[in-house]
Design a protein around this motif. Structure first.
Motif, PDB file in Angstrom:
ATOM      1  N   LEU A  13       7.551  -7.008 -13.320  1.00 33.46           N
ATOM      2  CA  LEU A  13       6.967  -6.003 -12.431  1.00 33.46           C
ATOM      3  C   LEU A  13       7.273  -6.314 -10.977  1.00 33.46           C
ATOM      4  N   PHE A  17       9.462  -3.880  -8.588  1.00 34.20           N
ATOM      5  CA  PHE A  17       8.884  -3.339  -7.365  1.00 34.20           C
ATOM      6  C   PHE A  17       9.721  -3.761  -6.162  1.00 34.20           C
ATOM      7  N   HIS A  85       7.336  -3.729   3.626  1.00 35.73           N
ATOM      8  CA  HIS A  85       6.833  -2.902   2.527  1.00 35.73           C
ATOM      9  C   HIS A  85       6.819  -1.448   2.992  1.00 35.73           C
ATOM     10  N   CYS A  87       5.393   2.245   2.231  1.00 40.40           N
ATOM     11  CA  CYS A  87       4.485   3.134   1.503  1.00 40.40           C
ATOM     12  C   CYS A  87       5.147   4.513   1.490  1.00 40.40           C
ATOM     13  N   ILE A  91       4.390   8.564  -3.812  1.00 42.48           N
ATOM     14  CA  ILE A  91       4.237   7.531  -4.834  1.00 42.48           C
ATOM     15  C   ILE A  91       2.976   6.733  -4.486  1.00 42.48           C
ATOM     16  N   VAL A  92       1.875   7.147  -5.040  1.00 44.58           N
ATOM     17  CA  VAL A  92       0.558   6.604  -4.699  1.00 44.58           C
ATOM     18  C   VAL A  92       0.505   5.090  -4.817  1.00 44.58           C
ATOM     19  N   GLU A  93       1.164   4.540  -5.825  1.00 43.19           N
ATOM     20  CA  GLU A  93       1.106   3.099  -6.076  1.00 43.19           C
ATOM     21  C   GLU A  93       1.591   2.284  -4.882  1.00 43.19           C
ATOM     22  N   THR A  94       2.530   2.828  -4.095  1.00 48.61           N
ATOM     23  CA  THR A  94       3.083   2.070  -2.971  1.00 48.61           C
ATOM     24  C   THR A  94       2.054   1.826  -1.874  1.00 48.61           C
ATOM     25  N   ARG A  96      -1.199   1.068  -2.598  1.00 50.46           N
ATOM     26  CA  ARG A  96      -2.301   0.264  -3.141  1.00 50.46           C
ATOM     27  C   ARG A  96      -2.233  -1.152  -2.585  1.00 50.46           C
ATOM     28  N   ASN A  98      -3.245  -4.095  -3.536  1.00 46.04           N
ATOM     29  CA  ASN A  98      -2.774  -5.204  -4.376  1.00 46.04           C
ATOM     30  C   ASN A  98      -1.258  -5.188  -4.529  1.00 46.04           C
ATOM     31  N   LEU A  99      -0.648  -4.003  -4.606  1.00 41.91           N
ATOM     32  CA  LEU A  99       0.807  -3.935  -4.738  1.00 41.91           C
ATOM     33  C   LEU A  99       1.509  -4.222  -3.410  1.00 41.91           C
ATOM     34  N   SER A 103       4.055  -7.224  -3.141  1.00 38.00           N
ATOM     35  CA  SER A 103       5.396  -6.971  -2.620  1.00 38.00           C
ATOM     36  C   SER A 103       5.728  -7.925  -1.468  1.00 38.00           C
TER      37      SER A 103
END
Length: 107
Positions: A13, A17, A85, A87, A91-94, A96, A98-99, A103
């Protein structure tokens, strides 16, 4: 063995990512126009000279060119940029926390 499986999955993962972030960096670099956003270079140079801060945080509203500006800084000042990083609104996950931390830590 279960822990080893989880660690392998986490590594996969993280790599996936990270690869997505690297692709986004290269994509954004293609949008940069020479002789634009000089103020960002000036701000970044000022930040480099300021020993008090270890994080350069670029914040602005949607569509203001943050990703393109950061992609440019990553290319222009690659010896000073340790992690980045991106965002993405679609893409909502980008976005978050924790991610984002994962990253940045992976880099």
């Amino acid at each position: 063995e279960e822990i080893a499986k989880e660690e392998r999955l986490l590594d996969t993962l993280k790599q996936s990512f990270h690869n997505a972030q690297t692709r986004e960096l290269k994509r954004q670099q293609g949008f940069f126009l020479d002789d634009t956003r000089g103020f960002v270079d000036e701000k970044f140079r000022a930040w480099l000279d300021d020993a008090k801060s270890r994080v350069f945080w670029l914040c602005a509203g949607p569509g203001m060119g943050k990703s393109v500006a950061m992609a440019h800084l990553c290319k222009q000042f690659k010896e000073h940029v340790l992690a980045v990083h991106f965002c993405q609104h679609n893409i909502v996950e980008t976005g978050r926390t924790n991610l984002i931390l994962l990253s940045l830590a992976y880099q």
